[in-house]
Motif scaffolding. Structure first.
Motif, PDB file in Angstrom:
ATOM      1  N   PHE A  11       0.828  -1.202   0.000  1.00 34.70           N
ATOM      2  CA  PHE A  11       0.000   0.000   0.000  1.00 34.70           C
ATOM      3  C   PHE A  11       0.866   1.258   0.000  1.00 34.70           C
ATOM      4  CE2 PHE A  11      -2.994   3.064   1.996  1.00 34.70           C
ATOM      5  CZ  PHE A  11      -4.007   2.975   1.051  1.00 34.70           C
ATOM      6  N   LEU A  12       1.950   1.226   0.758  1.00 36.41           N
ATOM      7  CA  LEU A  12       2.876   2.366   0.811  1.00 36.41           C
ATOM      8  C   LEU A  12       3.537   2.578  -0.552  1.00 36.41           C
ATOM      9  CD1 LEU A  12       4.321   4.578   2.398  1.00 36.41           C
ATOM     10  CD2 LEU A  12       6.013   2.856   3.106  1.00 36.41           C
ATOM     11  N   ILE A  13       3.964   1.488  -1.186  1.00 34.73           N
ATOM     12  CA  ILE A  13       4.575   1.585  -2.514  1.00 34.73           C
ATOM     13  C   ILE A  13       3.578   2.153  -3.522  1.00 34.73           C
ATOM     14  CG2 ILE A  13       5.489   0.228  -4.452  1.00 34.73           C
ATOM     15  CD1 ILE A  13       6.712  -1.649  -2.340  1.00 34.73           C
ATOM     16  N   LEU A  14       2.324   1.704  -3.420  1.00 34.11           N
ATOM     17  CA  LEU A  14       1.281   2.202  -4.320  1.00 34.11           C
ATOM     18  C   LEU A  14       1.101   3.710  -4.167  1.00 34.11           C
ATOM     19  CD1 LEU A  14      -1.161   1.645  -6.264  1.00 34.11           C
ATOM     20  CD2 LEU A  14      -2.548   1.524  -4.177  1.00 34.11           C
ATOM     21  N   ILE A  15       0.986   4.182  -2.936  1.00 34.15           N
ATOM     22  CA  ILE A  15       0.783   5.610  -2.690  1.00 34.15           C
ATOM     23  C   ILE A  15       1.963   6.420  -3.225  1.00 34.15           C
ATOM     24  CG2 ILE A  15       0.636   7.375  -0.891  1.00 34.15           C
ATOM     25  CD1 ILE A  15      -1.000   5.408   0.749  1.00 34.15           C
ATOM     26  N   ILE A  16       3.171   5.953  -2.947  1.00 33.12           N
ATOM     27  CA  ILE A  16       4.366   6.650  -3.447  1.00 33.12           C
ATOM     28  C   ILE A  16       4.361   6.674  -4.969  1.00 33.12           C
ATOM     29  CG2 ILE A  16       6.883   6.545  -3.621  1.00 33.12           C
ATOM     30  CD1 ILE A  16       6.894   5.396  -0.759  1.00 33.12           C
ATOM     31  N   GLY A  17       3.995   5.544  -5.577  1.00 27.69           N
ATOM     32  CA  GLY A  17       3.949   5.460  -7.036  1.00 27.69           C
ATOM     33  C   GLY A  17       2.957   6.440  -7.632  1.00 27.69           C
ATOM     34  N   ILE A  18       1.756   6.512  -7.045  1.00 29.24           N
ATOM     35  CA  ILE A  18       0.725   7.435  -7.547  1.00 29.24           C
ATOM     36  C   ILE A  18       1.186   8.883  -7.403  1.00 29.24           C
ATOM     37  CG2 ILE A  18      -1.602   8.316  -7.164  1.00 29.24           C
ATOM     38  CD1 ILE A  18      -2.421   5.478  -6.333  1.00 29.24           C
ATOM     39  N   LEU A  19       1.760   9.215  -6.246  1.00 24.46           N
ATOM     40  CA  LEU A  19       2.226  10.584  -6.013  1.00 24.46           C
ATOM     41  C   LEU A  19       3.355  10.952  -6.972  1.00 24.46           C
ATOM     42  CD1 LEU A  19       2.153  10.777  -2.103  1.00 24.46           C
ATOM     43  CD2 LEU A  19       0.483  11.690  -3.732  1.00 24.46           C
ATOM     44  N   LEU A  20       4.236  10.014  -7.257  1.00 19.79           N
ATOM     45  CA  LEU A  20       5.311  10.273  -8.223  1.00 19.79           C
ATOM     46  C   LEU A  20       4.730  10.521  -9.619  1.00 19.79           C
ATOM     47  CD1 LEU A  20       8.066   7.691  -7.171  1.00 19.79           C
ATOM     48  CD2 LEU A  20       8.162  10.192  -6.977  1.00 19.79           C
ATOM     49  N   GLN A  21       3.704   9.759  -9.972  1.00 19.18           N
ATOM     50  CA  GLN A  21       3.045   9.998 -11.262  1.00 19.18           C
ATOM     51  C   GLN A  21       2.435  11.392 -11.303  1.00 19.18           C
ATOM     52  OE1 GLN A  21       0.522   6.398 -11.316  1.00 19.18           O
ATOM     53  NE2 GLN A  21       1.510   5.858 -13.254  1.00 19.18           N
ATOM     54  N   PHE A  22       1.811  11.818 -10.210  1.00 20.85           N
ATOM     55  CA  PHE A  22       1.236  13.157 -10.152  1.00 20.85           C
ATOM     56  C   PHE A  22       2.328  14.221 -10.335  1.00 20.85           C
ATOM     57  CE2 PHE A  22      -2.651  11.888  -7.337  1.00 20.85           C
ATOM     58  CZ  PHE A  22      -3.199  11.243  -8.436  1.00 20.85           C
TER      59      PHE A  22
END
Length: 214
Positions: A11-22
């Motif tokens: 879940f942490l990796i997912l959130i970081i990934g989404i924020l990096l995409q943003f």
């Protein structure tokens, strides 16, 4: 060296990934912009509804745009204006800000992607890596990347529909009425905001019917 994922790590990796995409999509800069580019006129309409809720010229059941139109009142038909109404009332505290409206859309996109991840977890029997990769892949969609930081209702409907699908799956799996009740609430809001959101609900119903007869 082995690397294993558990629910919290994934879940942490997912959130970081989404924020990096943003960040890659330059949302920090876009948040500050007025309506522009594709569908700028419709973005302006959405802001116009919120602005007239802010200044008291429009009411929840009689929303207004800045273009007064033939009647001279600005009253016109629109999608269900609940988001614009909320934004307009927030502006009474913060002052008029396109950034607040755009940020609201980004939040809907973010939570929609979280639900997409949960749906993939169900579909892949808790394969965390695959679920993360497919969720991030979906977020590379040109439409999501562009509309995710506008003032249009499409992203609101997307986020609510994703939540509706997830709750529908929970109802199928757990047979608890609370899930179908919340699913119905989210889908009702999604369809009111954007009628095209009904298509995914129809797919859910079709899935249930097929599941019952097979």
């Amino acid at each position: 060296m082995s690397f294993s994922l558990n629910n919290k790590k994934a879940f942490l990796i997912l959130i970081i990934g989404i924020l990096l995409q943003f960040l890659v999509y330059n949302y920090i800069y876009i948040l500050k912009l007025p309506p522009c580019s594709i569908h700028a006129w419709r973005q302006s309409d959405c802001l116009s509804f919120a602005f007239n809720f802010f200044n008291g010229r429009g009411s929840f059941f009689e929303p207004c745009v800045n273009n007064l139109g033939p009647s001279g009142t600005g009253k016109c038909a629109s999608d269900f204006p609940v988001i614009q109404y909320i934004i307009g009332n927030i502006w009474k505290i913060t002052g008029v800000s396109t950034t607040i409206f755009r940020f609201t859309n980004v939040l809907f996109l973010f939570f929609g992607l979280i639900f997409v991840y949960r749906i993939f977890l169900w579909a892949t029997y808790n394969n965390y890596l695959v679920s993360i990769l497919f969720t991030l892949l979906i977020n590379t969609s040109n439409n999501l990347a562009y509309y995710g930081c506008t003032t249009l209702s499409d992203i609101h409907a997307f986020g609510l529909s994703c939540g509706g699908i997830f709750l529908f799956i929970q109802w199928i799996e757990k047979k608890q009425n609370k899930y179908i009740i919340w699913c119905t609430i989210l889908y009702t809001l999604a369809v009111l905001l954007k009628a095209s959101a009904a298509f995914s609900f129809i797919i859910c119903i079709a899935f249930y019917i097929i599941k019952q007869i097979t």
